[in-house]
Design a protein around this motif. Structure first.
Motif, mmCIF file in Angstrom:
data_model
loop_
_atom_site.group_PDB
_atom_site.id
_atom_site.type_symbol
_atom_site.label_atom_id
_atom_site.label_comp_id
_atom_site.label_asym_id
_atom_site.label_seq_id
_atom_site.Cartn_x
_atom_site.Cartn_y
_atom_site.Cartn_z
ATOM 1 N N THR A 51 0.854 -1.187 0.000
ATOM 2 C CA THR A 51 0.000 0.000 0.000
ATOM 3 C C THR A 51 0.891 1.238 0.000
ATOM 4 O OG1 THR A 51 -0.052 0.066 2.414
ATOM 5 C CG2 THR A 51 -1.818 -1.152 1.329
ATOM 6 N N PRO A 52 0.341 2.351 -0.416
ATOM 7 C CA PRO A 52 1.124 3.590 -0.331
ATOM 8 C C PRO A 52 1.421 3.925 1.128
ATOM 9 C CG PRO A 52 -0.821 3.892 -1.704
ATOM 10 C CD PRO A 52 -0.964 2.573 -1.030
ATOM 11 N N TYR A 53 2.488 4.673 1.346
ATOM 12 C CA TYR A 53 2.791 5.153 2.695
ATOM 13 C C TYR A 53 1.622 5.989 3.198
ATOM 14 C CZ TYR A 53 7.687 3.817 1.956
ATOM 15 O OH TYR A 53 8.832 3.126 1.714
ATOM 16 N N PRO A 54 1.325 5.938 4.495
ATOM 17 C CA PRO A 54 0.204 6.716 5.034
ATOM 18 C C PRO A 54 0.293 8.200 4.682
ATOM 19 C CG PRO A 54 1.069 5.246 6.714
ATOM 20 C CD PRO A 54 2.001 5.163 5.535
ATOM 21 N N GLU A 55 1.510 8.745 4.673
ATOM 22 C CA GLU A 55 1.682 10.169 4.398
ATOM 23 C C GLU A 55 1.209 10.543 2.992
ATOM 24 O OE1 GLU A 55 4.155 8.088 5.384
ATOM 25 O OE2 GLU A 55 4.441 8.712 7.449
ATOM 26 N N VAL A 56 1.322 9.598 2.040
ATOM 27 C CA VAL A 56 0.912 9.852 0.655
ATOM 28 C C VAL A 56 -0.602 10.049 0.583
ATOM 29 C CG1 VAL A 56 0.770 8.835 -1.657
ATOM 30 C CG2 VAL A 56 2.878 8.625 -0.332
ATOM 31 N N LEU A 57 -1.334 9.267 1.363
ATOM 32 C CA LEU A 57 -2.796 9.323 1.335
ATOM 33 C C LEU A 57 -3.387 10.195 2.440
ATOM 34 C CD1 LEU A 57 -3.525 5.549 0.669
ATOM 35 C CD2 LEU A 57 -3.472 7.418 -0.987
ATOM 36 N N GLY A 58 -2.522 10.762 3.279
ATOM 37 C CA GLY A 58 -3.009 11.585 4.382
ATOM 38 C C GLY A 58 -3.469 10.764 5.569
ATOM 39 N N GLY A 59 -3.053 9.496 5.634
ATOM 40 C CA GLY A 59 -3.455 8.627 6.733
ATOM 41 C C GLY A 59 -2.514 8.729 7.921
ATOM 42 N N TRP A 60 -2.937 8.135 9.011
ATOM 43 C CA TRP A 60 -2.142 8.110 10.228
ATOM 44 C C TRP A 60 -1.140 6.954 10.155
ATOM 45 C CZ3 TRP A 60 -1.286 11.101 14.329
ATOM 46 C CH2 TRP A 60 -0.645 10.541 15.429
ATOM 47 N N PRO A 61 0.150 7.230 10.268
ATOM 48 C CA PRO A 61 1.142 6.143 10.278
ATOM 49 C C PRO A 61 1.188 5.513 11.680
ATOM 50 C CG PRO A 61 2.250 8.262 10.389
ATOM 51 C CD PRO A 61 0.773 8.548 10.291
#
Length: 163
Positions: A51-61
């Motif tokens: 999956t894309p890194y959380p930062e790419v999608l605006g998600g919480w890492p």
């Protein structure tokens, strides 16, 4: 390896996947020559998805170390000098069965705790929540967490409804 090195959204991963896809017909031709057409089964698999890194999608890492520390603080009360959690990959938690017995904790207890783990819980002590997550502290980080028997039951239920 490309996914680990560059991540899904980078052109290097696209190029690696295109190269691998181009080699499938080459592999099939070689198998046809070596063992004969229709004399084999070709099964393609992978060790896990990407999956894309959380930062790419605006998600919480998810901070796995913080989650583990929180889990230990909450459920490993009788023997805090010994770890209840053997390993935590963020998607799979391995537990010490001896510690579980000593603390009277079951895998279901751990799964239930993880299902209720919130974004705000995952902020290490002394750190501030990033501005874009302010107001989202109560969001659950996991849609679900299941023990192996619960996975088996869920699959059986899904199969019975599909049939």
């Amino acid at each position: 390896l490309a996914g680990h090195e560059w991540n899904l959204v980078e052109p290097e991963v696209r190029d690696a996947l295109k190269s691998q896809d181009a080699e499938i017909p080459v592999l099939i031709d070689a198998l046809d020559r070596m063992v004969g057409r229709r004399n084999y089964v070709l099964a393609l698999t992978a060790d896990h998805g990407i999956t894309p890194y959380p930062e790419v999608l605006g998600g919480w890492p998810i901070n796995v170390r913080e989650l583990t520390a929180d889990l230990e603080r909450k459920l490993d009360r009788k023997t805090p000098h010994r770890d209840l959690v053997v390993a935590n990959r963020g998607y799979q938690v391995t537990l010490d069965h001896t510690e579980m017995r000593k603390n009277r904790v079951t895998a279901s207890d751990v799964a239930r705790w993880i299902r209720d783990y919130r974004l705000g819980d995952n902020v290490p002590t002394g750190e501030r929540i990033p501005e874009r997550f302010v107001g989202r502290e109560n969001e659950r980080l996991y849609l679900t967490a299941l023990t192996p028997p619960e996975v088996t039951d869920a699959l059986a239920c899904a199969r019975s409804r599909a049939g």
